[in-house]
Scaffold this active site. Structure first.
Site, short mmCIF file in Angstrom:
data_model
loop_
_atom_site.label_atom_id
_atom_site.label_comp_id
_atom_site.label_asym_id
_atom_site.label_seq_id
_atom_site.Cartn_x
_atom_site.Cartn_y
_atom_site.Cartn_z
N ASP A 112 5.69 4.41 5.37
CA ASP A 112 6.71 3.46 5.83
C ASP A 112 6.85 2.26 4.88
O ASP A 112 7.65 1.36 5.14
CB ASP A 112 6.43 2.98 7.26
CG ASP A 112 5.04 2.41 7.44
OD1 ASP A 112 4.11 2.88 6.75
OD2 ASP A 112 4.86 1.50 8.26
N HIS A 113 6.09 2.24 3.78
CA HIS A 113 6.11 1.07 2.89
C HIS A 113 6.61 1.33 1.48
O HIS A 113 7.32 0.51 0.91
CB HIS A 113 4.72 0.42 2.84
CG HIS A 113 4.33 -0.19 4.13
ND1 HIS A 113 4.48 -1.52 4.40
CD2 HIS A 113 3.88 0.38 5.28
CE1 HIS A 113 4.13 -1.77 5.66
NE2 HIS A 113 3.75 -0.62 6.21
N HIS A 173 1.38 3.84 2.14
CA HIS A 173 1.70 4.61 3.35
C HIS A 173 3.22 4.85 3.44
O HIS A 173 4.01 4.11 2.85
CB HIS A 173 1.17 3.89 4.58
CG HIS A 173 -0.33 3.98 4.71
ND1 HIS A 173 -1.04 3.31 5.67
CD2 HIS A 173 -1.25 4.67 3.97
CE1 HIS A 173 -2.33 3.59 5.53
NE2 HIS A 173 -2.48 4.41 4.51
N HIS A 229 0.86 -1.19 0.00
CA HIS A 229 0.00 0.00 0.00
C HIS A 229 0.89 1.23 0.00
O HIS A 229 2.13 1.10 0.01
CB HIS A 229 -0.98 -0.01 1.18
CG HIS A 229 -0.36 0.00 2.55
ND1 HIS A 229 0.54 -0.95 3.00
CD2 HIS A 229 -0.48 0.87 3.59
CE1 HIS A 229 0.91 -0.69 4.23
NE2 HIS A 229 0.31 0.43 4.62
ZN ZN Z 1 3.29 -0.01 8.03
#
Ligand code: ZN
Length: 286
Positions: free
Chosen positions: A87-88, A85, A83
């Site tokens: 942190d990804h 977000h 996804h």
């Molecule tokens: Zn995460």
């Protein structure tokens, strides 16, 4: 709630900068972004030996990208994001620049530029493995899990984590869809789950059942708070999560709002504005 039964070997430690082998086909590199929401940090997974798919490049951090490239080298052909977000997916562009790999995710969003948008049922057919996308909206509307069919191993991103709680933040986060996605993943006959944060989960069905019952329990607490006269997410949080550290209060409010919206679509609660995070809610008496 995972691989920590007493008679089992301890899980492989989560350390940044070093790839650790989880199976003949799968390696994990931990990104250096520990935190309240990310646990030890974001897990980046590399699948395959001759042809490599990277799942969740994580943050755009030079040392982390170096570790990924050091592990997969020029055999990295695909960069998959669960996804969009922060942190990804932010490492995707820099990893693509270093490897020429193709960036695949549900959509371009939040700064991520995909080469191809992929959806439920999309399959990477590599020489050694098949990796299938499973659309799992709930934490994010564009969330995909990836199933390594040979190992019945699910890369779950933030749909299921080990050691920290999944945040459902409306309107992109949706509790009704989240529970539906959990039930769907539960039926995949998984052997294990490789989460976006934390250790491998080797009792998938038990953990997913825990997730579902935990959410339904919270939902009941929200109903009880409404019955007791609380009206807003803030008031409900104060009752339902009395001992929460300050940093987590906004997240808890989002979560309560997500529960209220689900109760709204279930016809059990109502509000003049379901999108307003501080609107008043009340139960619909049956
Ligand atoms: Zn995460």
């Amino acid at each position: 709630m995972s691989e920590q039964n007493d008679d089992r070997p301890p899980p492989k430690p989560l350390v940044t900068g070093v790839a650790s082998a989880l199976s003949p086909m799968v390696r994990r590199v931990l990104a250096p972004n520990p935190g309240v929401m990310t646990g030890p940090g974001t897990n980046t997974y590399l699948v395959g030996i001759d042809e490599v798919a990277v799942i969740d490049p994580g943050i755009d951090d030079d040392g982390h990208l170096q570790a990924i490239v050091g592990c997969g080298g020029d055999r990295i052909r695909w960069i998959l994001c669960t996804h969009t977000h922060p942190d990804h997916s932010p490492g995707a562009a820099a990893l693509k620049a270093r490897t020429g790999a193709e960036v695949l995710a549900f959509e371009s969003r939040d700064g991520l530029e995909v080469d191809s948008a992929i959806d439920d049922g999309f399959v990477i057919e590599a020489t050694e493995f098949r990796l299938r996308a499973v659309h799992t909206p709930g934490h994010a509307s564009n969330h995909l899990c990836y199933l390594l069919e040979e190992e019945r191993l699910l890369f779950s991103g933030d749909h299921i984590m080990q050691g920290s709680t999944v945040v459902i933040a409306p309107p992109d986060g949706d509790m009704t869809r989240y529970l539906d996605s959990l039930r769907r993943v539960r039926d995949l006959r998984l052997r294990a789950i490789a989460p976006g944060h934390g250790h491998l989960i080797d009792e998938p069905v038990a953990v997913i059942d825990d997730y579902i019952s935990h959410r339904l329990e919270r939902e009941q607490h929200v109903i009880d708070a409404l019955s007791a006269g609380d009206r807003t997410p803030s008031a409900i949080v104060a009752r339902v999560y009395p001992d929460l550290i300050d940093e987590l209060v906004p997240r808890a409010r989002q979560s309560v709002h997500a529960h209220l919206r689900k109760l709204g679509s279930d016809g059990r609660a109502k509000s003049a504005d379901v999108d307003d995070p501080e609107a008043e809610w009340s139960l619909i008496s049956s």
